[in-house]
Design an enzyme around this catalytic site. Structure first.
Site, short mmCIF file in Angstrom:
data_model
loop_
_atom_site.label_atom_id
_atom_site.label_comp_id
_atom_site.label_asym_id
_atom_site.label_seq_id
_atom_site.Cartn_x
_atom_site.Cartn_y
_atom_site.Cartn_z
N THR A 28 3.74 69.18 -24.93
CA THR A 28 4.49 67.94 -24.76
C THR A 28 3.77 66.81 -25.49
OG1 THR A 28 5.34 68.63 -22.61
CG2 THR A 28 5.31 66.26 -23.05
N GLY A 29 4.56 65.92 -26.09
CA GLY A 29 3.98 64.76 -26.75
C GLY A 29 4.48 64.60 -28.17
N GLY A 96 -1.65 62.35 -21.65
CA GLY A 96 -1.07 61.07 -22.00
C GLY A 96 0.43 61.04 -21.84
N GLU A 103 1.31 71.80 -18.60
CA GLU A 103 0.61 72.20 -19.82
C GLU A 103 -0.52 73.16 -19.48
OE1 GLU A 103 1.31 68.19 -22.57
OE2 GLU A 103 -0.50 68.38 -21.35
#
EC number: 5.3.1.6
Length: 223
Positions: A28-29, A96, A103
């Protein structure tokens, strides 16, 4: 290259680690999003993906990539995700994007963890980036006091005046100012605090490979 161009470069490089015909784990990100866009170009080569967040699942579906529930598979060849910081030993700070727990779960099942990031994320010591800790909401204050006792400055993550709520219905405490000399030990210590779901230290199960974008191209590190 700009930072986004570096992220795109490592996302393209990560495709080389995708095993044809298998299910892969996807993080993710912002950097993971670039990877998803690249993965969409070869979606017919893979069986599908396990997503580490609802946002990632939505983006994968938009590319026509089949989503698998982690409970329905035994293992996966590779997990590909970004990092907020990574050391030369492969230890990372992640979270973040508030998806640290999922994750960490998906990464634990993968045979190989490939970290993709721009070169600025490579650090000598973890801790300049605030350390995310996912907590049960009712334990927020209790956990914050414990984190302060470790020498950090805990701050509840908020957006638009409200606490950020994770996909798991929990809160995030960002801890500033920690001196992280031994990431694996601190990871275990924080995870042992009652009320903590998980901490965004990925040291006990760190990266196996890091692909780091630089002005001169992609550098590869193995751990």
């Amino acid at each position: 290259m700009t930072q986004d161009e570096m992220k795109q470069a490592v996302a393209r490089a990560a495709i080389d680690y995708v095993v044809a015909g298998e299910i892969i784990g996807v993080g993710t990100g912002s950097t993971a999003n670039f990877f998803i866009d690249e993965l969409g170009k070869i979606k017919d080569r893979i069986k599908g993906a396990v997503a580490s967040s609802e946002a990632t699942a939505e983006r994968l579906r938009a590319h026509g990539i089949t989503i698998f529930d982690l409970n329905d598979i035994d293992s996966m060849s590779v997990y590909i995700d970004g990092a907020d910081e990574i050391t030369a030993q492969g230890a990372m700070i992640k979270g973040g994007g508030a998806a640290l727990t999922r994750e960490k779960i998906v990464a634990s099942v993968a045979k190989k963890f490939v970290c993709i990031a721009d070169g600025s994320k490579l650090v000598d010591k973890l801790g300049k980036f605030p350390l995310p800790v996912e907590v049960i909401p009712m334990a927020q204050a209790v956990v914050a006091r414990k984190l302060a006792a470790l020498g950090g400055e805990p701050r509840l993550r908020v957006k638009d005046g409200k606490a950020v709520v994770t996909d798991n219905g929990c809160y995030i405490i960002d801890v500033l100012g920690l001196q992280i000399e031994d990431p694996a030990t601190l990871e275990a210590q924080i995870n042992d605090i009652v009320g903590v779901v998980t901490v965004g230290l990925f040291a006990r199960r760190g990266a196996d490979i890091a692909l780091l974008g630089t002005a001169d191209g992609v550098n590869s590190l193995s751990f």
